[in-house]
Design an enzyme around this catalytic site. Sequence first.
Site, PDB file in Angstrom:
ATOM      1  N   CYS A  95       1.289 -10.751  -9.183  1.00 25.57           N
ATOM      2  CA  CYS A  95       0.532 -11.399  -8.105  1.00 25.57           C
ATOM      3  C   CYS A  95       1.156 -12.753  -7.731  1.00 25.57           C
ATOM      4  O   CYS A  95       2.242 -12.777  -7.166  1.00 25.57           O
ATOM      5  CB  CYS A  95      -0.945 -11.515  -8.461  1.00 25.57           C
ATOM      6  N   HIS A 206      -2.293  -5.992  -9.386  1.00 24.74           N
ATOM      7  CA  HIS A 206      -2.722  -6.436 -10.715  1.00 24.74           C
ATOM      8  C   HIS A 206      -2.755  -5.262 -11.695  1.00 24.74           C
ATOM      9  O   HIS A 206      -3.828  -4.750 -12.039  1.00 24.74           O
ATOM     10  CB  HIS A 206      -4.109  -7.079 -10.636  1.00 24.74           C
ATOM     11  N   GLU A 208      -2.458  -5.308 -14.797  1.00 28.33           N
ATOM     12  CA  GLU A 208      -3.122  -5.672 -16.057  1.00 28.33           C
ATOM     13  C   GLU A 208      -4.593  -5.275 -16.073  1.00 28.33           C
ATOM     14  O   GLU A 208      -5.179  -5.085 -17.155  1.00 28.33           O
ATOM     15  CB  GLU A 208      -2.968  -7.174 -16.329  1.00 28.33           C
TER      16      GLU A 208
END
Length: 232
Positions: A95, A206, A208
């Site tokens: 990001c 994202h 994660e």
Amino acid sequence: MPLIGITSCRKLEDYKQSILHVGGEVRIVDASMTVDDALAGIDGLMLTGGDDVAPERYGEPAHAAVVEAEPGRDEFEFGLVKAARDRHLPLFAICRGIQVLNVACGGTLVQDIPSQVPGAVPHALKIPPNEPYTLAHEVWLEKGSLLSNLMGERLAGGDSCEVNSRHHQAVKDVARGFTVSATAPDGIIEAIEDAAAEFCLGVQWHPENFWRTGEFRPLFEGFLLAAKASST
């Protein structure tokens, strides 16, 4: 186990869990540290999300929509990028991280997608009402890229996947030495990489946030493998 330095941000837990769940150890690094202290003994560097890179760093006046990151963060993270690349450390940028990576290496940014890219798909889903892992749009991966190779089995023979999205800026002019490895349907750059490096990848979404369900686990596994190799 490889030790991964993760830049501090407001929502650290998913970044940490994504590394821990593929067998890494974590050190959180922030602007209170020197670059040398932050990188001492680590085997890979992860750049995390956050507010905007100061446009003066790529020679532009600030758009009204720009919200600059906390004082000192740009300077610290730009120093990390330079030092990590000088040391040939694996680098995974997410990001804001992809934007830091691109600007630190000489690129520029789209400062505000909604006002500067006519017809853009929604890139800034709000939480709430959405969840962090809510899918926003498709990205098309460049065949033969590191990103595509890592995600190969998850693509089921195709060249695209769905991603979440919480950003209003994006890579514009790609830094010299980097190539685009994913784009959104509106042409917004979603990933860049340096093929000359062992592992230097930036993604705009994202991954994660999916550590529990594993959709993007191969990215973290590939990062950890490169970090392990760099530690030997």
